[in-house]
Design a protein around this motif. Structure first.
Motif, PDB file in Angstrom:
ATOM      1  N   SER A  46      47.615  33.004  42.622  1.00  0.00           N
ATOM      2  CA  SER A  46      47.812  34.187  42.131  1.00  0.00           C
ATOM      3  C   SER A  46      48.299  34.760  40.545  1.00  0.00           C
ATOM      4  O   SER A  46      48.162  34.807  39.675  1.00  0.00           O
ATOM      5  CB  SER A  46      48.888  34.789  43.242  1.00  0.00           C
ATOM      6  OG  SER A  46      48.310  36.868  42.793  1.00  0.00           O
ATOM      7  N   LEU A  47      49.439  33.997  40.666  1.00  0.00           N
ATOM      8  CA  LEU A  47      50.480  33.205  39.166  1.00  0.00           C
ATOM      9  C   LEU A  47      49.421  33.166  38.301  1.00  0.00           C
ATOM     10  O   LEU A  47      49.758  33.507  37.427  1.00  0.00           O
ATOM     11  CB  LEU A  47      51.321  32.701  39.392  1.00  0.00           C
ATOM     12  CG  LEU A  47      52.779  33.548  39.749  1.00  0.00           C
ATOM     13  CD1 LEU A  47      53.710  32.820  40.815  1.00  0.00           C
ATOM     14  CD2 LEU A  47      53.675  35.028  39.425  1.00  0.00           C
ATOM     15  N   ALA A  48      48.186  31.689  38.612  1.00  0.00           N
ATOM     16  CA  ALA A  48      47.450  31.720  37.886  1.00  0.00           C
ATOM     17  C   ALA A  48      46.410  32.328  37.070  1.00  0.00           C
ATOM     18  O   ALA A  48      46.447  32.620  35.960  1.00  0.00           O
ATOM     19  CB  ALA A  48      46.923  30.093  38.221  1.00  0.00           C
ATOM     20  N   ALA A  49      45.904  32.945  37.857  1.00  0.00           N
ATOM     21  CA  ALA A  49      45.255  33.682  38.025  1.00  0.00           C
ATOM     22  C   ALA A  49      45.482  35.389  36.572  1.00  0.00           C
ATOM     23  O   ALA A  49      44.646  35.611  36.057  1.00  0.00           O
ATOM     24  CB  ALA A  49      44.008  34.383  38.678  1.00  0.00           C
ATOM     25  N   LEU A 206      40.893  25.051  40.962  1.00  0.00           N
ATOM     26  CA  LEU A 206      41.298  24.886  40.265  1.00  0.00           C
ATOM     27  C   LEU A 206      39.716  25.465  39.488  1.00  0.00           C
ATOM     28  O   LEU A 206      39.388  25.470  38.315  1.00  0.00           O
ATOM     29  CB  LEU A 206      41.594  23.572  40.180  1.00  0.00           C
ATOM     30  CG  LEU A 206      42.650  22.357  40.540  1.00  0.00           C
ATOM     31  CD1 LEU A 206      42.469  21.014  40.252  1.00  0.00           C
ATOM     32  CD2 LEU A 206      43.719  23.611  39.712  1.00  0.00           C
ATOM     33  N   ALA A 207      38.945  25.199  40.989  1.00  0.00           N
ATOM     34  CA  ALA A 207      37.714  25.608  39.536  1.00  0.00           C
ATOM     35  C   ALA A 207      37.139  27.126  39.481  1.00  0.00           C
ATOM     36  O   ALA A 207      36.508  27.265  37.814  1.00  0.00           O
ATOM     37  CB  ALA A 207      36.415  25.111  41.099  1.00  0.00           C
ATOM     38  N   TYR A 208      37.456  27.698  40.435  1.00  0.00           N
ATOM     39  CA  TYR A 208      37.465  29.097  40.549  1.00  0.00           C
ATOM     40  C   TYR A 208      38.769  29.720  38.970  1.00  0.00           C
ATOM     41  O   TYR A 208      38.387  30.633  38.828  1.00  0.00           O
ATOM     42  CB  TYR A 208      38.514  29.349  41.469  1.00  0.00           C
ATOM     43  CG  TYR A 208      36.735  29.881  42.409  1.00  0.00           C
ATOM     44  CD1 TYR A 208      36.105  31.318  42.732  1.00  0.00           C
ATOM     45  CD2 TYR A 208      36.377  29.064  43.535  1.00  0.00           C
ATOM     46  CE1 TYR A 208      35.351  31.242  43.475  1.00  0.00           C
ATOM     47  CE2 TYR A 208      35.360  28.953  44.151  1.00  0.00           C
ATOM     48  CZ  TYR A 208      35.355  30.327  44.236  1.00  0.00           C
ATOM     49  OH  TYR A 208      33.460  30.503  45.178  1.00  0.00           O
ATOM     50  N   LEU A 209      39.655  29.358  38.610  1.00  0.00           N
ATOM     51  CA  LEU A 209      40.456  29.716  37.413  1.00  0.00           C
ATOM     52  C   LEU A 209      39.442  29.376  36.158  1.00  0.00           C
ATOM     53  O   LEU A 209      39.690  30.324  35.371  1.00  0.00           O
ATOM     54  CB  LEU A 209      41.384  28.687  37.123  1.00  0.00           C
ATOM     55  CG  LEU A 209      42.544  28.985  38.722  1.00  0.00           C
ATOM     56  CD1 LEU A 209      43.497  27.650  38.053  1.00  0.00           C
ATOM     57  CD2 LEU A 209      43.129  30.322  38.636  1.00  0.00           C
ATOM     58  N   LEU A 210      38.674  28.528  36.685  1.00  0.00           N
ATOM     59  CA  LEU A 210      37.276  28.093  35.277  1.00  0.00           C
ATOM     60  C   LEU A 210      36.581  29.263  35.115  1.00  0.00           C
ATOM     61  O   LEU A 210      35.818  29.591  34.339  1.00  0.00           O
ATOM     62  CB  LEU A 210      36.864  27.009  35.104  1.00  0.00           C
ATOM     63  CG  LEU A 210      37.417  25.610  35.087  1.00  0.00           C
ATOM     64  CD1 LEU A 210      36.815  24.029  35.201  1.00  0.00           C
ATOM     65  CD2 LEU A 210      38.836  25.584  33.407  1.00  0.00           C
ATOM     66  N   VAL A 211      36.082  29.594  36.444  1.00  0.00           N
ATOM     67  CA  VAL A 211      34.995  31.352  36.454  1.00  0.00           C
ATOM     68  C   VAL A 211      36.446  32.154  35.935  1.00  0.00           C
ATOM     69  O   VAL A 211      35.024  33.061  35.042  1.00  0.00           O
ATOM     70  CB  VAL A 211      35.401  31.195  37.543  1.00  0.00           C
ATOM     71  CG1 VAL A 211      34.392  32.261  38.359  1.00  0.00           C
ATOM     72  CG2 VAL A 211      34.379  30.030  38.564  1.00  0.00           C
ATOM     73  N   PHE A 212      37.520  32.366  36.146  1.00  0.00           N
ATOM     74  CA  PHE A 212      38.387  33.759  35.872  1.00  0.00           C
ATOM     75  C   PHE A 212      38.362  33.748  34.446  1.00  0.00           C
ATOM     76  O   PHE A 212      38.352  34.435  33.264  1.00  0.00           O
ATOM     77  CB  PHE A 212      39.517  33.054  36.143  1.00  0.00           C
ATOM     78  CG  PHE A 212      39.823  33.427  37.496  1.00  0.00           C
ATOM     79  CD1 PHE A 212      38.660  34.323  38.426  1.00  0.00           C
ATOM     80  CD2 PHE A 212      40.351  33.257  38.804  1.00  0.00           C
ATOM     81  CE1 PHE A 212      38.505  34.370  39.884  1.00  0.00           C
ATOM     82  CE2 PHE A 212      40.890  32.961  40.266  1.00  0.00           C
ATOM     83  CZ  PHE A 212      39.983  34.083  40.525  1.00  0.00           C
ATOM     84  N   LEU A 213      38.106  32.318  33.526  1.00  0.00           N
ATOM     85  CA  LEU A 213      38.740  31.892  31.754  1.00  0.00           C
ATOM     86  C   LEU A 213      37.109  32.713  31.434  1.00  0.00           C
ATOM     87  O   LEU A 213      37.063  33.643  30.326  1.00  0.00           O
ATOM     88  CB  LEU A 213      38.608  30.455  31.325  1.00  0.00           C
ATOM     89  CG  LEU A 213      38.731  30.787  30.205  1.00  0.00           C
ATOM     90  CD1 LEU A 213      39.327  31.043  29.564  1.00  0.00           C
ATOM     91  CD2 LEU A 213      38.462  28.902  30.107  1.00  0.00           C
ATOM     92  N   PHE A 214      35.411  32.154  31.594  1.00  0.00           N
ATOM     93  CA  PHE A 214      34.592  32.887  31.486  1.00  0.00           C
ATOM     94  C   PHE A 214      34.723  34.394  31.489  1.00  0.00           C
ATOM     95  O   PHE A 214      34.056  35.482  31.206  1.00  0.00           O
ATOM     96  CB  PHE A 214      33.662  32.688  32.473  1.00  0.00           C
ATOM     97  CG  PHE A 214      33.614  30.647  31.833  1.00  0.00           C
ATOM     98  CD1 PHE A 214      32.842  30.385  30.525  1.00  0.00           C
ATOM     99  CD2 PHE A 214      33.906  29.626  32.727  1.00  0.00           C
ATOM    100  CE1 PHE A 214      32.644  29.275  29.811  1.00  0.00           C
ATOM    101  CE2 PHE A 214      33.168  28.031  32.740  1.00  0.00           C
ATOM    102  CZ  PHE A 214      33.114  28.160  31.242  1.00  0.00           C
ATOM    103  N   ILE A 215      35.152  35.159  32.631  1.00  0.00           N
ATOM    104  CA  ILE A 215      35.296  36.383  33.211  1.00  0.00           C
ATOM    105  C   ILE A 215      35.848  37.359  32.439  1.00  0.00           C
ATOM    106  O   ILE A 215      35.741  38.200  31.851  1.00  0.00           O
ATOM    107  CB  ILE A 215      35.481  36.224  34.671  1.00  0.00           C
ATOM    108  CG1 ILE A 215      33.961  36.089  35.891  1.00  0.00           C
ATOM    109  CG2 ILE A 215      35.559  37.857  34.749  1.00  0.00           C
ATOM    110  CD1 ILE A 215      34.590  36.274  37.434  1.00  0.00           C
ATOM    111  N   ARG A 216      36.560  36.285  32.230  1.00  0.00           N
ATOM    112  CA  ARG A 216      37.675  37.276  31.069  1.00  0.00           C
ATOM    113  C   ARG A 216      37.462  37.867  29.706  1.00  0.00           C
ATOM    114  O   ARG A 216      37.384  38.876  28.877  1.00  0.00           O
ATOM    115  CB  ARG A 216      39.343  36.719  30.736  1.00  0.00           C
ATOM    116  CG  ARG A 216      39.887  37.014  30.059  1.00  0.00           C
ATOM    117  CD  ARG A 216      41.566  36.093  29.895  1.00  0.00           C
ATOM    118  NE  ARG A 216      40.974  35.058  28.690  1.00  0.00           N
ATOM    119  CZ  ARG A 216      42.008  34.049  28.380  1.00  0.00           C
ATOM    120  NH1 ARG A 216      43.144  34.320  28.795  1.00  0.00           N
ATOM    121  NH2 ARG A 216      41.286  32.881  27.641  1.00  0.00           N
TER     122      ARG A 216
END
Length: 247
Positions: A46-49, A206-216
């Motif tokens: 949650s903090l990373a996101a 970790l994989a989902y943090l990359l997804v968040f990067l693209f969405i951002r």
């Protein structure tokens, strides 16, 4: 700080604490064993996101990818722990990442907790339905309920602070289809994350943090365009007012 604003802020913080207390009865509904490591894992995600956030077109509100993690945690953690993880991550991120004053950070953590509380109540009710179709329909209410309370509480504090009308504040910051769809999409991502987490374990995060990067990045482009349109509309209104006064 205005008296009405102070009452609103502290009332929201108090409501958040009440929400956590009210959900302790739901903790027994989930059979999974809650460990310190599990809570730390979801708090870390949650903090990373929270690093993947964007301001709304007006610059007064924000959208955070942590929404996916926080709503997803409702399916894994007992409600009080999910609420505490969400509220704590927002509070810490506001202080450490966004450099906001502690009271503003406490309010943001509180309003997130309140919105999560109502979402958890909807989810608790959904598990009690015997009809699978009804259960699915109730689960779909979770992002809608969170959206209403989350955007409503933030719009309320902005309205009281700025003196603008509540509906105007809400419309400028959140009253557009893209923001509503983003909440739904993030909820779906959170649910899918929970599914893959159960299958593949901690590395899924970790994989989902990359997804968040693209969405951002995609949202950043949209917000930039919408902010430019809002500024253009305001400029045209000012020009029209100037012409009317001159006439």
């Amino acid at each position: 700080m205005k008296p009405t604003l102070a009452i609103y802020v502290w009332g929201t913080i108090a409501a958040a604490l009440g929400g956590v207390i009210s959900t302790w009865g739901q903790a027994a509904a989930l059979p999974s064993v809650v460990t310190g490591g599990l809570i730390a894992y979801w708090l870390f995600l949650s903090l990373a996101a929270e690093c993947f956030w964007l301001e709304t077109p007006s610059g007064n509100g924000m959208v955070s990818m942590s929404l996916a993690v926080n709503l997803g945690s409702l399916f894994v953690l007992p409600a009080p722990w999910a609420l505490l993880v969400a509220g704590t991550s927002v509070f810490v991120a506001d202080l450490a990442l966004h450099r906001r004053p502690w009271l503003k950070a406490a309010f943001n953590g509180g309003q997130t907790t309140v919105a999560m509380t109502f979402a958890s109540w909807v989810l608790q009710g959904s598990t009690e339905g015997a009809d699978p179709i009804l259960w699915d329909a109730r689960v779909l209410l979770v992002p809608a309920v969170f959206f209403v309370f989350n955007t409503g509480l933030v719009s309320g504090v902005i309205s009281l602070d700025s003196g603008d009308r509540f509906f105007r504040v809400w419309k400028e910051n959140y009253g557009h289809l893209y923001h509503a769809l983003s909440t739904i999409v993030l909820f779906v991502i959170g649910v899918s994350f929970v599914t893959t987490y159960h299958e593949f374990g901690y590395l899924t995060g970790l994989a989902y943090l990359l997804v968040f990067l693209f969405i951002r990045d995609a949202y950043h482009r949209y917000v930039g365009e919408r902010r430019a349109r809002l500024e253009k509309e305001r400029t045209e209104i000012r020009e029209e007012e100037t012409k009317s006064e001159a006439a």
